[in-house]
Structure formats: C-alpha cells, structure tokens
Write an enzyme that holds these catalytic residues in place. Structure first.
Site, short mmCIF file in Angstrom:
data_model
loop_
_atom_site.label_atom_id
_atom_site.label_comp_id
_atom_site.label_asym_id
_atom_site.label_seq_id
_atom_site.Cartn_x
_atom_site.Cartn_y
_atom_site.Cartn_z
CB THR A 27 -0.91 0.05 1.24
OG1 THR A 27 -0.09 0.08 2.41
CG2 THR A 27 -1.81 -1.16 1.31
CB ALA A 60 2.44 -0.13 6.74
CB VAL A 86 8.67 -0.39 8.09
CG1 VAL A 86 8.73 1.14 7.99
CG2 VAL A 86 8.10 -0.82 9.43
CE LYS A 87 5.70 0.64 -0.96
NZ LYS A 87 4.36 0.65 -1.60
CB ILE A 88 12.16 2.83 4.07
CG1 ILE A 88 11.80 2.24 5.44
CG2 ILE A 88 13.11 4.00 4.20
CD1 ILE A 88 11.29 3.23 6.43
#
EC number: 2.2.1.2
Length: 219
Positions: A27, A60, A86-88
C-alpha cells in the site's frame, strides 16, 4: 514467485486471498487516499484490517522523510501487527533507516527505486524487499523490465538476501516477464492477477464441452 496485491481496498484483497494465490499486500498514501482513508488512527486501523485478512507481509509506508521521523513512524507501524513490513523511500535518510530497522529485526521494503545503484545501496543496508517501479520507467521510455533483470543478476552474483519486488506492474505481460527474469515478487492490481486466467481457447473449449454434455444429456 510471490504475488502481492497493490491496493488498500479490502474487498479486492479478500478476493485475491480467496483465489488462493496471494502472498502479501503493498500500500501507499495514494492508495489509502483512493479508499477515503485519512487521519493517523484511521490509517493504522485500516492496516490492521488488511493484516487480519492475509497471512503475512503487509507493506505500510512511512510519510516522514527525515531519519528520526522515519524511525518513530516505522516503529509505530511495526507495532500494529507482526505482518507489517515498513516501507521506506530510497533517499539518504531512508537507507540509514533501513540499516537501523534491519538491526532491530524489523522488515523493510525500499520503495521508489529506479536504478541498479539504488538497489545495491538498499541491499547493503539490509532491506527485506526492494521495489523497482517498472511502469513508471516505461513512462519515460526506459525499459523497466531490463532494470529488474539487472538487479536480479547483481543480487544473485553477490548473494544479497533482499528480495526483488517488481512494482508498478500494469499488465499480465509485465508479470509474466518478471517471472521469466527471476523477480522474487510482483505487486500489481487485482485485474493483472485475474488477467492470467483469461485465454480465448479456454473459453471456447469450455463452451464446447458444456454444449456436448448438454447434447449427450438430451437437453
């Protein structure tokens, strides 16, 4: 190859999961906005709802672009559910954040990747997943699939653990080509996954079988 669905729509996620081929979800803020989800508490509740549907691996994305902000936000996202990745973003502080999260045992997905050099940095920092954007590269007349192939080759050569997650996959041929060149994961809209079901000979063959059965049954 793993299949992730790129959406924040719960009905689409359920449909893909019920199909039996879904391995995860990606997402981003744009997808959340598309579903009318706003406000930190609502966004986190929505992530939890997604986690409750799937088995694992829900990316996310952080909104912060500075190191301290990404760490704080990433820790909060990781607390939502053990399934969260965790999307970075691929920026300098993002690489630092990936290294930090790797040391803390928190999985990361490095996003907005458009070059092999960026892919190398993310892998060395310990990213769990790397998201090169195929479609957006195609939009500027650059072969996005060629980049996937290049990154896969580099990662295999040096034994990096980071998985290549082909993103911005827009049609079935993108997906099939990603499978051919060895991408570990593809993330795409539901219509791309269900598009793999379609073939005119399947449709005509089934129609013929049903017609012959009806004829034999005297219908």
């Amino acid at each position: 190859m793993k299949f992730f669905i790129d959406t924040a729509n719960l009905d689409e996620i359920r449909e893909a999961y019920d199909l039996g081929v879904l391995d995860g979800v990606t997402t981003n803020p744009s997808l959340m906005a598309k579903e009318g989800i706003s406000g930190d508490s609502n966004v986190r509740a929505h992530y939890k709802a997604i986690c409750d549907i799937v088995d694992d691996k829900v990316s996310a994305e952080v909104i912060s672009t500075d190191f301290d902000g990404m760490i704080k936000e990433g820790k909060e996202l990781a607390k939502i559910d053990d399934k969260i990745v965790v999307k970075i973003p691929m920026i300098k502080d993002g690489v630092k954040a990936i290294k930090y999260f790797h040391s803390e045992g928190i999985r990361t997905n490095c996003t907005l990747v458009f070059s092999a050099g960026q892919a190398i940095l993310a892998a060395k920092a310990g990213a769990s997943y790397l998201s090169p954007f195929i479609g957006r590269l195609d939009d500027i007349s650059y072969d996005g699939l060629q980049l996937i192939e290049q990154i896969v080759h580099i990662y295999q050569t040096y034994g990096y653990d980071t998985e290549v997650l082909a993103a911005s996959v827009r049609h079935t041929m993108h997906l099939i080509k990603c499978a051919e060149i060895g991408a570990d994961v593809v993330t795409c809209p539901l219509k791309v996954i269900t598009g793999l079901l379609k073939h005119p000979l399947t449709d005509s063959g089934l129609a013929q079988f049903l017609a012959d059965h009806a004829k034999a049954a005297g219908k």
